[in-house]
Design an enzyme around this catalytic site. Structure first.
Site, PDB file in Angstrom:
ATOM      1  N   GLY A 303       0.827  -1.196   0.000  1.00  0.00           N
ATOM      2  CA  GLY A 303       0.000   0.000   0.000  1.00  0.00           C
ATOM      3  C   GLY A 303       0.865   1.252   0.000  1.00  0.00           C
ATOM      4  O   GLY A 303       1.970   1.284  -0.558  1.00  0.00           O
ATOM      5  N   SER A 304       0.399   2.303   0.683  1.00  0.00           N
ATOM      6  CA  SER A 304       1.000   3.635   0.565  1.00  0.00           C
ATOM      7  C   SER A 304       2.409   3.758   1.123  1.00  0.00           C
ATOM      8  O   SER A 304       3.076   4.769   0.888  1.00  0.00           O
ATOM      9  CB  SER A 304       0.092   4.661   1.234  1.00  0.00           C
ATOM     10  OG  SER A 304      -1.128   4.766   0.534  1.00  0.00           O
ATOM     11  N   VAL A 305       2.887   2.774   1.864  1.00  0.00           N
ATOM     12  CA  VAL A 305       4.289   2.820   2.307  1.00  0.00           C
ATOM     13  C   VAL A 305       5.203   2.925   1.089  1.00  0.00           C
ATOM     14  O   VAL A 305       6.255   3.578   1.132  1.00  0.00           O
ATOM     15  CB  VAL A 305       4.638   1.572   3.142  1.00  0.00           C
ATOM     16  CG1 VAL A 305       6.128   1.517   3.451  1.00  0.00           C
ATOM     17  CG2 VAL A 305       3.845   1.556   4.440  1.00  0.00           C
ATOM     18  N   PHE A 306       4.766   2.336  -0.039  1.00  0.00           N
ATOM     19  CA  PHE A 306       5.583   2.337  -1.256  1.00  0.00           C
ATOM     20  C   PHE A 306       5.665   3.720  -1.887  1.00  0.00           C
ATOM     21  O   PHE A 306       6.548   3.966  -2.724  1.00  0.00           O
ATOM     22  CB  PHE A 306       5.024   1.330  -2.268  1.00  0.00           C
ATOM     23  CG  PHE A 306       5.901   1.115  -3.468  1.00  0.00           C
ATOM     24  CD1 PHE A 306       7.020   0.310  -3.377  1.00  0.00           C
ATOM     25  CD2 PHE A 306       5.621   1.730  -4.685  1.00  0.00           C
ATOM     26  CE1 PHE A 306       7.844   0.109  -4.480  1.00  0.00           C
ATOM     27  CE2 PHE A 306       6.429   1.542  -5.789  1.00  0.00           C
ATOM     28  CZ  PHE A 306       7.552   0.717  -5.685  1.00  0.00           C
ATOM     29  N   LYS A 307       4.794   4.634  -1.506  1.00  0.00           N
ATOM     30  CA  LYS A 307       4.868   5.998  -2.046  1.00  0.00           C
ATOM     31  C   LYS A 307       6.199   6.645  -1.717  1.00  0.00           C
ATOM     32  O   LYS A 307       6.614   7.605  -2.375  1.00  0.00           O
ATOM     33  CB  LYS A 307       3.712   6.842  -1.508  1.00  0.00           C
ATOM     34  CG  LYS A 307       2.349   6.432  -2.062  1.00  0.00           C
ATOM     35  CD  LYS A 307       1.217   7.164  -1.379  1.00  0.00           C
ATOM     36  CE  LYS A 307      -0.139   6.656  -1.889  1.00  0.00           C
ATOM     37  NZ  LYS A 307      -1.271   7.218  -1.121  1.00  0.00           N
TER      38      LYS A 307
END
Length: 581
Positions: A303-307
């Site tokens: 999820g958004s950790v990869f942003k």
């Protein structure tokens, strides 16, 4: 008639010869490896006329970074032999020293068929003074010894791993060693990766000889048998801090982590201070239990950790212009966003609020520059590839501390790498993007160090029994390109903005005693329960912000949208570390 007699004679001689050969095989030729099962006939014959109590199985131990035992405990216990029932012995004195009632001691001996530890499986623990007093009595068949026991609940159990008996695997691993079939071997975790060093050199035990009725054969003399090796068994000194590990496990259970866990790293030397994986191992059926798998080493949807990765690539390609605005009133597919309608946001605010639209658009722009950009930056941030320590050790090439660590990935196929819609989903950590919680924690440590990538250690050294160092595992850089210090500095500010921004997804951590920088994530897993979409909920970061000491990744896997948050768990561990370390 004559021919029949000769035939019988030849048959009898042949049978006698075969019998004689079999006896030679048993008595002289195959005494230590008899039959296809490689039975040690000498050992088995000794067992028939002896009774023994194993004090230490001889397998190496695991220590925490301060030298405290992790997987075993050693305590002083009272050992009694069954032949005591045939004699009058000073039970009153033993009772007076230990505090155990006389009647309990007599009943225990009466029921015993072999040597035993009084009170086992919950033995009565004796002090050092009591141990000396018991042995000073010199009562045959009564001893006070320090015995090694396996911990009922092992800390960091998935990281340490399990042992078991497996004759075929034992012979496959060590074809040139003469080992008992009952030797334990490591089957998971560090027990498996360090098995060659941990394998026993011999057991320590109390032994006495008996006749067919179990009575003493040579009087009541009991012998203490020990390998008498100054160097073995070895101790594996891990980087785990026992007190931190205990607190981390307590908090994970307190906040109901049924599937998931956490990884806490010491940024200074990039070592594991605590690692928790849930579900726990089922002790009744350990090898068939889902809890055997260390989920902190297994690929998960980010999820958004990869942003964080997408942001790093955008910074280096000058796509982070603060004057540029993104329409965060729309979803990633361009449709109107009603639930998370943030309006027009710049790059920094988009990161703090975790706007999907912004990072989906940036991912598509990066793909046009180079289809491999996201993969390259995931590698630069140590998010993909194996983070665990590996190298040449002793005579083992490419030794790995984490034997079953996944590598992570961004794309599986070229189709996903080139499709604009799938690229956008990848930019926010969905689609085919996967990474281990260990790698996520290592990414945060890499950013905190200004872009320096290092291997993660769970073991610092192997020590001989006498405390001398056998092998060390030094700090090592991870191979491959890294982000620049400038990019790392920009990422540090973005991660801190997640906490400081009034609407940041990490604003809950603003009042913590340590200044936290990090990134949240809520990943759709594609799984459903009772008609509800399941998610992986993350928060990963480092602290203190200005002088980084810890990197922490917490994840709760396969939970519904309205439950299973990790904010309280992350916050409580940060507070505890501030107050106790």
């Amino acid at each position: 008639m004559r021919r029949r007699m000769i035939g019988w004679l030849v048959f009898c001689i042949s049978c006698f010869a075969l019998l004689l050969f079999r006896l030679m095989q048993i008595q002289l030729l195959d005494t230590e490896t008899f039959s296809k099962h490689h039975v040690n006939l000498i050992e088995e014959s000794v067992k028939q006329r002896t009774q023994e109590l194993v004090i230490d199985n001889g397998r190496g131990n695991f220590l925490d970074r301060n030298g405290e035992l992790l997987n075993n405990k050693k305590i002083n216990v009272l050992v009694l032999f069954p032949f005591l029932k045939q004699y009058h012995w000073e039970v009153a004195k033993v009772s007076e020293i230990t505090g155990i009632p006389e009647v309990s001691l007599k009943q225990a001996v009466k029921k015993a068929k072999s040597a035993f530890v009084y009170g086992d499986p919950e033995p009565v623990e004796l002090t050092s003074a009591q141990k000396k007093q018991i042995n000073d009595l010199n009562i045959p068949g009564v001893f006070a010894v320090e015995k090694k026991f396996e911990q009922v609940r092992t800390l960091a159990e998935q990281l340490i791993g399990l042992t078991g008996e497996n004759v075929n695997e034992l012979q496959r691993r060590y074809p040139d060693k003469k080992l008992s079939e009952t030797n334990l071997i490591g089957v998971s975790g560090l027990e498996e990766s360090f098995d060659e060093f941990l394998i026993p050199d011999g057991q320590s035990k109390l032994v006495f000889h008996v006749d067919g009725n179990g009575a003493p054969l040579f009087g009541s003399n009991v012998k203490y048998v020990d390998p008498a090796n100054l160097f073995f068994p070895v101790n594996i000194r891990t980087t785990i801090d026992k007190s931190i590990q205990q607190k981390a496990e307590t908090l994970a259970d307190l906040y109901g982590i049924k599937k998931g866990g956490l990884v806490l790293l010491n940024i200074e030397d990039n070592s594991v201070l605590a690692m928790v994986s849930r579900p726990a191992i089922n002790k009744k059926a350990p090898y068939s239990s889902a809890g055997v798998t260390n989920l902190m080493l297994k690929e998960q949807i980010l999820g958004s950790v990869f942003k964080t990765v997408t942001a790093a690539a955008a910074i280096d390609h000058s796509l982070d212009d603060p004057a540029r605005l993104f329409d965060c009133g729309k979803k990633i597919n361009g449709k109107r966003e009603y639930h998370y309608n943030y309006g027009m946001l710049n790059f920094s605010d988009s990161f703090a609020k975790s706007c999907n639209r912004t990072f989906g658009e940036l991912a598509k722009e990066l793909q046009k520059i180079d289809p491999h950009t996201l993969e390259d930056y995931a590698a630069k941030l140590s998010l993909t590839g194996q983070s665990g320590w590996q190298g040449n050790v002793y005579h083992i090439s490419r030794f790995k501390q984490f034997v079953n660590e996944d590598t992570g990935r961004v794309f599986v196929s070229n189709v996903a790498r080139r499709d604009a819609n799938l690229i956008a989903m990848s930019g926010i950590g969905q689609n085919e993007v996967r990474a281990t919680p260990l790698a996520v924690a290592n990414m945060m440590a890499t950013i905190a160090r200004g872009g320096k990538k290092e291997m993660v250690r769970a073991v610092s050294e192997i020590e001989y029994k006498n405390g001398a160092t056998m092998l060390s595992f030094p700090e090592k850089k991870l191979p491959g390109d890294t982000i620049s210090p400038y990019t790392a500095m920009k990422l540090q500010k973005l991660l801190r903005s997640v906490v400081l921004h009034p609407d940041g997804t990490g604003r809950w951590y603003k009042s913590l005693p340590y200044e936290v920088a990090g990134k949240s994530g809520t990943a759709e897993t594609g799984k459903y329960s009772n008609g509800k979409q399941l998610h992986n909920k993350w928060f990963a970061g480092y602290f203190p912000y200005r002088h980084p000491k810890y990197a922490l990744a917490v994840v709760n896997l396969d939970v519904s949208d309205n439950e299973g948050g990790v904010n309280s768990l992350f916050a409580d561990l940060v507070k505890w570390l501030y107050e106790n370390q």
